[in-house]
Design a protein around this motif. Structure first.
Motif, PDB file in Angstrom:
ATOM      1  N   ILE A   1      33.400  43.153  39.836  1.00  0.00           N
ATOM      2  CA  ILE A   1      34.331  42.689  40.873  1.00  0.00           C
ATOM      3  C   ILE A   1      34.669  41.206  40.673  1.00  0.00           C
ATOM      4  CG2 ILE A   1      34.546  42.254  43.366  1.00  0.00           C
ATOM      5  CD1 ILE A   1      32.829  44.801  43.766  1.00  0.00           C
ATOM      6  N   ALA A   2      33.638  40.415  40.351  1.00  0.00           N
ATOM      7  CA  ALA A   2      33.871  38.973  40.167  1.00  0.00           C
ATOM      8  C   ALA A   2      34.745  38.724  38.933  1.00  0.00           C
ATOM      9  CB  ALA A   2      32.533  38.246  40.030  1.00  0.00           C
ATOM     10  N   PHE A   3      34.471  39.456  37.863  1.00  0.00           N
ATOM     11  CA  PHE A   3      35.274  39.271  36.651  1.00  0.00           C
ATOM     12  C   PHE A   3      36.735  39.616  36.929  1.00  0.00           C
ATOM     13  CE2 PHE A   3      37.127  41.012  32.717  1.00  0.00           C
ATOM     14  CZ  PHE A   3      37.078  39.870  31.939  1.00  0.00           C
ATOM     15  N   HIS A   4      36.920  40.697  37.673  1.00  0.00           N
ATOM     16  CA  HIS A   4      38.288  41.119  38.002  1.00  0.00           C
ATOM     17  C   HIS A   4      38.992  40.027  38.827  1.00  0.00           C
ATOM     18  CE1 HIS A   4      41.522  43.949  38.677  1.00  0.00           C
ATOM     19  NE2 HIS A   4      41.489  43.621  39.952  1.00  0.00           N
ATOM     20  N   ALA A   5      38.256  39.455  39.790  1.00  0.00           N
ATOM     21  CA  ALA A   5      38.854  38.383  40.616  1.00  0.00           C
ATOM     22  C   ALA A   5      39.244  37.201  39.733  1.00  0.00           C
ATOM     23  CB  ALA A   5      37.861  37.945  41.698  1.00  0.00           C
ATOM     24  N   GLY A   6      38.384  36.874  38.775  1.00  0.00           N
ATOM     25  CA  GLY A   6      38.685  35.761  37.868  1.00  0.00           C
ATOM     26  C   GLY A   6      39.878  36.059  36.987  1.00  0.00           C
ATOM     27  N   LEU A   7      39.916  37.277  36.470  1.00  0.00           N
ATOM     28  CA  LEU A   7      41.003  37.648  35.562  1.00  0.00           C
ATOM     29  C   LEU A   7      42.353  37.629  36.289  1.00  0.00           C
ATOM     30  CD1 LEU A   7      41.109  38.459  32.583  1.00  0.00           C
ATOM     31  CD2 LEU A   7      41.092  40.845  33.291  1.00  0.00           C
ATOM     32  N   MET A   8      42.333  38.082  37.543  1.00  0.00           N
ATOM     33  CA  MET A   8      43.582  38.064  38.318  1.00  0.00           C
ATOM     34  C   MET A   8      44.073  36.625  38.494  1.00  0.00           C
ATOM     35  SD  MET A   8      44.556  41.084  38.927  1.00  0.00           S
ATOM     36  CE  MET A   8      43.904  41.465  37.323  1.00  0.00           C
ATOM     37  N   ARG A   9      43.140  35.723  38.725  1.00  0.00           N
ATOM     38  CA  ARG A   9      43.536  34.310  38.871  1.00  0.00           C
ATOM     39  C   ARG A   9      44.083  33.759  37.561  1.00  0.00           C
ATOM     40  NH1 ARG A   9      42.274  30.955  42.935  1.00  0.00           N
ATOM     41  NH2 ARG A   9      41.652  32.128  44.775  1.00  0.00           N
ATOM     42  N   LEU A  10      43.452  34.154  36.487  1.00  0.00           N
ATOM     43  CA  LEU A  10      43.901  33.692  35.173  1.00  0.00           C
ATOM     44  C   LEU A  10      45.335  34.164  34.925  1.00  0.00           C
ATOM     45  CD1 LEU A  10      42.380  32.120  32.994  1.00  0.00           C
ATOM     46  CD2 LEU A  10      41.818  34.287  31.903  1.00  0.00           C
ATOM     47  N   ARG A  11      45.606  35.385  35.321  1.00  0.00           N
ATOM     48  CA  ARG A  11      46.942  35.948  35.073  1.00  0.00           C
ATOM     49  C   ARG A  11      48.014  35.315  35.945  1.00  0.00           C
ATOM     50  NH1 ARG A  11      44.941  42.187  34.014  1.00  0.00           N
ATOM     51  NH2 ARG A  11      44.236  41.689  31.923  1.00  0.00           N
ATOM     52  N   LYS A  12      47.612  34.886  37.150  1.00  0.00           N
ATOM     53  CA  LYS A  12      48.603  34.309  38.073  1.00  0.00           C
ATOM     54  C   LYS A  12      48.876  32.840  37.778  1.00  0.00           C
ATOM     55  CE  LYS A  12      47.434  36.997  42.128  1.00  0.00           C
ATOM     56  NZ  LYS A  12      46.540  36.888  43.265  1.00  0.00           N
TER      57      LYS A  12
END
Lengths: 125, 201
Positions: free
Chosen positions: B82-93
């Motif tokens: 879940i944390a990795f996904h949250a980080g990846l979403m931020r990276l993409r935005k």
């Protein structure tokens, strides 16, 4: 020249040439399919293949024959030696430069962040 | 993915606490798993505030979805995903400078397979470039990599997760991760080598 002598000479042949032994070497390569194949494999191991297999070399995933070919190319090709050195340094630098710094202070969350997270959860029940 | 051990009472207790939305369990998990997750997010995002925000977002999201936790993995593995996904979403935005094409950073070869141009080399930069400057150079170079490649480096080289764990987080096969990581390292090398040369005193 027998097979043992032939295979022991391949590295020198590719690195320095064979001089007076060249005729014997070529004659054996004509007569022995297995040695000829081994010679071709050594000769065809180029920088591109070195770079492609570099990760498997570092992860120790190459079989003994593949490792021997890789190491032979490494010994006779200074640009590939430089490339390998820089590649290894990149991994080390990435870890030390950006990964390692997060370590020692990371056993506990900073107090303000902990409060922020727990406070933000509200009452889950 | 490593499943929860049915015989591990702590793991079972955490799973039950999660599903019943027990406040004390939540707090224990934030204290226990928060530090390692924050570290992973720092590696991925290279920005302290963003890493903290992503961590908060991840815990909130985990707690909101806690009733759906089925125990198919350990609680820590579930939280890490879940944390990795949250980080990846931020990276993409994130508004970023344009990514470099990876192809232009990979080595070039002649038809015979030998290097087409000498690759820049460096000599013992760790001993000679100041640590802060080195960190700045690495961060800037990582920033230029496409995000999937950057994430591969963050998980394997910065966080030193094993191939299986990193591949699982990225939802790709271990073989695909190895190829991606190899290309990412080559590109990072190409970006760093000349800059480290310039930074040497």
């Amino acid at each position: 020249m027998n097979c043992e002598h032939f295979r022991a000479s391949i590295e020198r042949c590719l690195r320095e040439g064979l001089g007076p032994e060249a005729a014997d070497f070529e004659a054996h390569a004509r007569d022995c399919a297995s040695c000829r194949q081994s010679y071709e494999a050594h000769r065809e191991f180029c920088c591109r293949r070195f770079v492609e297999e570099l990760d498997r070399f570092l992860e120790q995933e190459l079989d003994p024959a593949g490792r021997a070919l890789f190491e032979l190319h490494l010994r006779r090709c200074p640009p590939c030696g430089d490339y390998l050195e820089g590649y290894g340094r990149t991994i080390e630098i990435a870890h030390l430069g950006c990964g390692g710094e997060a370590g020692p202070d990371c056993r506990e969350l900073p107090e303000d962040l902990l409060r922020r997270i727990l406070g933000g959860l509200g009452d889950p029940a | 993915m490593r499943p929860a051990d049915p015989l591990d009472p702590l793991e079972q207790g955490l799973a039950e606490g999660l599903r019943s939305r027990d406040r004390a369990t939540f707090e224990l998990l934030v204290r226990r798993d928060g530090p390692v997750l924050l570290r992973m997010l720092r590696s991925l995002l290279q920005d302290e505030e963003e890493a903290r925000d992503a961590l908060q977002e991840a815990f909130l999201s985990a707690f909101q979805g806690a009733e759906g936790f089925r125990g198919e993995s350990r609680v820590s593995t579930w939280l890490r995903r879940i944390a990795f996904h949250a980080g990846l979403m931020r990276l993409r935005k994130r508004q970023r400078r344009p990514e470099r094409s990876l192809e232009e950073l990979l080595p070039r070869f002649e038809e015979d397979g030998n290097f087409a141009r000498p690759e820049p080399s460096w000599q013992d930069p760790l001993a000679r470039v100041e640590a802060r400057e080195l960190r700045r150079l690495v961060r800037a170079a990582l920033e230029e990599l496409p995000e999937d490649y950057r994430a591969a480096i963050a998980l394997r080289d910065l966080e030193q997760l094993d191939t299986r764990e990193a591949a699982s987080l990225l939802e790709i096969t271990p073989g695909a991760l190895k190829v991606r990581l190899h290309r990412a390292r080559q590109a990072l090398r190409a970006l760093l080598a000349p800059r480290i040369g310039e930074a040497l005193p």
